[in-house]
Design an enzyme around this catalytic site. Structure first.
Site, PDB file in Angstrom:
ATOM      1  N   SER A  66       0.842  -1.263  -0.044  1.00  0.00           N
ATOM      2  CA  SER A  66      -0.035  -0.005  -0.121  1.00  0.00           C
ATOM      3  C   SER A  66       0.973   1.240  -0.126  1.00  0.00           C
ATOM      4  O   SER A  66       0.165   2.365  -0.144  1.00  0.00           O
ATOM      5  CB  SER A  66      -0.934   0.024   1.063  1.00  0.00           C
ATOM      6  OG  SER A  66      -2.158  -0.887   0.950  1.00  0.00           O
ATOM      7  N   LYS A  69       0.248   3.482  -2.991  1.00  0.00           N
ATOM      8  CA  LYS A  69      -0.843   4.290  -3.212  1.00  0.00           C
ATOM      9  C   LYS A  69      -0.847   5.662  -3.225  1.00  0.00           C
ATOM     10  O   LYS A  69      -1.329   6.207  -4.365  1.00  0.00           O
ATOM     11  CB  LYS A  69      -2.040   3.725  -2.160  1.00  0.00           C
ATOM     12  CG  LYS A  69      -2.390   2.402  -2.291  1.00  0.00           C
ATOM     13  CD  LYS A  69      -3.313   1.676  -1.126  1.00  0.00           C
ATOM     14  CE  LYS A  69      -3.546   0.426  -1.412  1.00  0.00           C
ATOM     15  NZ  LYS A  69      -4.261  -0.025  -0.075  1.00  0.00           N
ATOM     16  N   TYR A 191      -3.209  -3.536 -10.296  1.00  0.00           N
ATOM     17  CA  TYR A 191      -3.019  -3.220  -8.585  1.00  0.00           C
ATOM     18  C   TYR A 191      -2.118  -4.300  -8.256  1.00  0.00           C
ATOM     19  O   TYR A 191      -1.395  -3.954  -7.303  1.00  0.00           O
ATOM     20  CB  TYR A 191      -4.559  -3.150  -8.041  1.00  0.00           C
ATOM     21  CG  TYR A 191      -4.506  -3.257  -6.526  1.00  0.00           C
ATOM     22  CD1 TYR A 191      -4.151  -1.873  -5.856  1.00  0.00           C
ATOM     23  CD2 TYR A 191      -4.719  -4.052  -5.785  1.00  0.00           C
ATOM     24  CE1 TYR A 191      -4.231  -1.878  -4.578  1.00  0.00           C
ATOM     25  CE2 TYR A 191      -4.616  -4.437  -4.332  1.00  0.00           C
ATOM     26  CZ  TYR A 191      -4.564  -3.034  -3.766  1.00  0.00           C
ATOM     27  OH  TYR A 191      -4.364  -2.820  -2.405  1.00  0.00           O
ATOM     28  N   TYR A 243      -5.214   4.555   7.597  1.00  0.00           N
ATOM     29  CA  TYR A 243      -6.112   3.862   7.814  1.00  0.00           C
ATOM     30  C   TYR A 243      -7.002   4.304   9.198  1.00  0.00           C
ATOM     31  O   TYR A 243      -7.188   5.623   9.384  1.00  0.00           O
ATOM     32  CB  TYR A 243      -6.299   2.250   8.132  1.00  0.00           C
ATOM     33  CG  TYR A 243      -5.012   1.745   6.850  1.00  0.00           C
ATOM     34  CD1 TYR A 243      -5.571   2.039   5.655  1.00  0.00           C
ATOM     35  CD2 TYR A 243      -3.917   1.306   7.175  1.00  0.00           C
ATOM     36  CE1 TYR A 243      -4.695   1.477   4.459  1.00  0.00           C
ATOM     37  CE2 TYR A 243      -3.037   0.564   6.202  1.00  0.00           C
ATOM     38  CZ  TYR A 243      -3.632   0.885   4.679  1.00  0.00           C
ATOM     39  OH  TYR A 243      -2.742   0.266   3.798  1.00  0.00           O
ATOM     40  N   VAL A 261       1.244  -3.344   4.281  1.00  0.00           N
ATOM     41  CA  VAL A 261       1.166  -4.692   4.909  1.00  0.00           C
ATOM     42  C   VAL A 261       2.497  -5.303   4.876  1.00  0.00           C
ATOM     43  O   VAL A 261       2.561  -6.375   5.736  1.00  0.00           O
ATOM     44  CB  VAL A 261       0.072  -5.733   4.558  1.00  0.00           C
ATOM     45  CG1 VAL A 261      -1.225  -5.417   4.844  1.00  0.00           C
ATOM     46  CG2 VAL A 261       0.380  -5.854   3.007  1.00  0.00           C
TER      47      VAL A 261
END
Ligand code: GLN
Length: 310
Positions: A66, A69, A191, A243, A261
């Site tokens: 992530s 992103k 992705y 998050y 992660v």
């Protein structure tokens, strides 16, 4: 910060003390990620004059997951503009987990581009005649942020492709609401490849420093994205990057940041430096335990909180 020795010493001190920090668990829902060494721990910082500071294991490549992103959001914003991207994805913290089914009931858009749903939709926006061309652009852009060409960990890619049903479901839901353009299967494969791009924590610090520097890579001098794009990405990172721990993070650390992660974490001190940490064990929010602890200490010690009166 106060100069080379102070920064290097601070990183070395954090590395020494936080290596002993227990707690957290290495992600295992992507089977290949479960093989990570929980004691791998590196910290790197790059200042806007291109100085590199580091401590611990900084040359071991890991998949960015992530952490890609914000950089792919930057690419989409640079190519398409904020209005076009905003039609597909919102900019509100979801207050939910990274893999939440977080789609606005009225617009059908995912809450923000830092959670999986929003990131899949943004990846699908990147222009390209076919999926290979779209991914080539993504890989090229991530490499320009890092200042060197990056590649894909094919084993991690395959491992996620074999198990990523929740992300596939998210893509199909978004196709249903109109948030996702094109073929959901292709969007998710691209992705997954993006998440499997690998880099070192030293690379990641350069990527973060490029955002700190208004989109200009401080090591190569290349303008990777326009300055307003870098500012927009930092704003989204500040509100949504951690998050459902984003509020606590802003309270305690006060810097735009993004976690992943595999244990990567980038944080940006705008107009000052970029910093990156890699350490696989994650807390219950999916944020790296040592990375969060390191940034809390760095922020406090050097007075980095953005809301602070300088
Ligand atoms: N590839 C991962 C996933 O989609 C990325 C999630 C993350 O890093 N938080 O599940």
């Amino acid at each position: 910060m106060e100069g080379i020795d102070v920064v290097s010493e601070a990183l070395a001190d954090l590395h020494r003390r936080l290596l002993a920090l227990d707690g957290g668990a290495v992600a295992d829902y992507i089977p290949q990620l479960a093989l990570a060494d929980p004691d791998c721990f590196g910290l790197a910082l790059v200042s806007l004059d291109g100085h590199r500071y580091r401590a611990g294991r900084c040359d071991e490549a890991f998949t960015l997951q992530s952490v890609t992103k914000p950089f792919v959001l930057a690419l989409a914003l640079a190519e398409l503009g904020a209005e076009e991207v905003g039609r597909t994805v919102g900019a509100e913290p979801s207050g939910e987990a990274f893999n939440a089914i977080s789609l606005d009931p009225v617009t059908g858009r995912p809450a923000n581009p830092m959670i999986n749903a929003g990131a899949i939709a943004v990846t699908a926006l990147v222009p390209g005649g076919d999926p290979a061309e779209r991914f080539a652009r993504i890989l090229d852009c991530l490499g320009r942020f890092a200042g060197r060409p990056l590649d894909v960990d094919e084993e991690v890619y395959r491992s996620e492709a074999e198990t990523g049903d929740r992300n596939r479901a998210l893509a199909h839901l978004m196709r249903g609401t109109g948030a996702l353009r094109g073929d959901p299967a292709e969007a998710v494969e691209t992705y997954f490849r993006q998440c499997a791009v690998r880099a070192t924590v030293a690379d990641l610090a350069v990527m973060a420093a490029t955002l700190a520097n208004g989109g200009v890579n401080p090591v190569t001098g290349e303008a990777v994205v326009p300055e307003p794009v870098a500012v927009a990405v930092l704003a989204v990172m500040a509100t949504c990057g951690m998050y459902d721990a984003a509020g606590e993070w802003m309270l305690r650390v006060g810097l735009p940041a993004k976690s992943g992660v595999s244990g990567g974490l980038v944080a940006v001190s705008p107009a000052r430096f970029g910093v990156a940490v890699h350490s696989p064990p994650l807390d219950s929010f999916g944020n790296p335990v040592r990375g969060v602890a390191a940034l809390r200490e760095l922020s406090e010690r050097f007075g980095l909180h953005l809301m602070r009166n300088p």
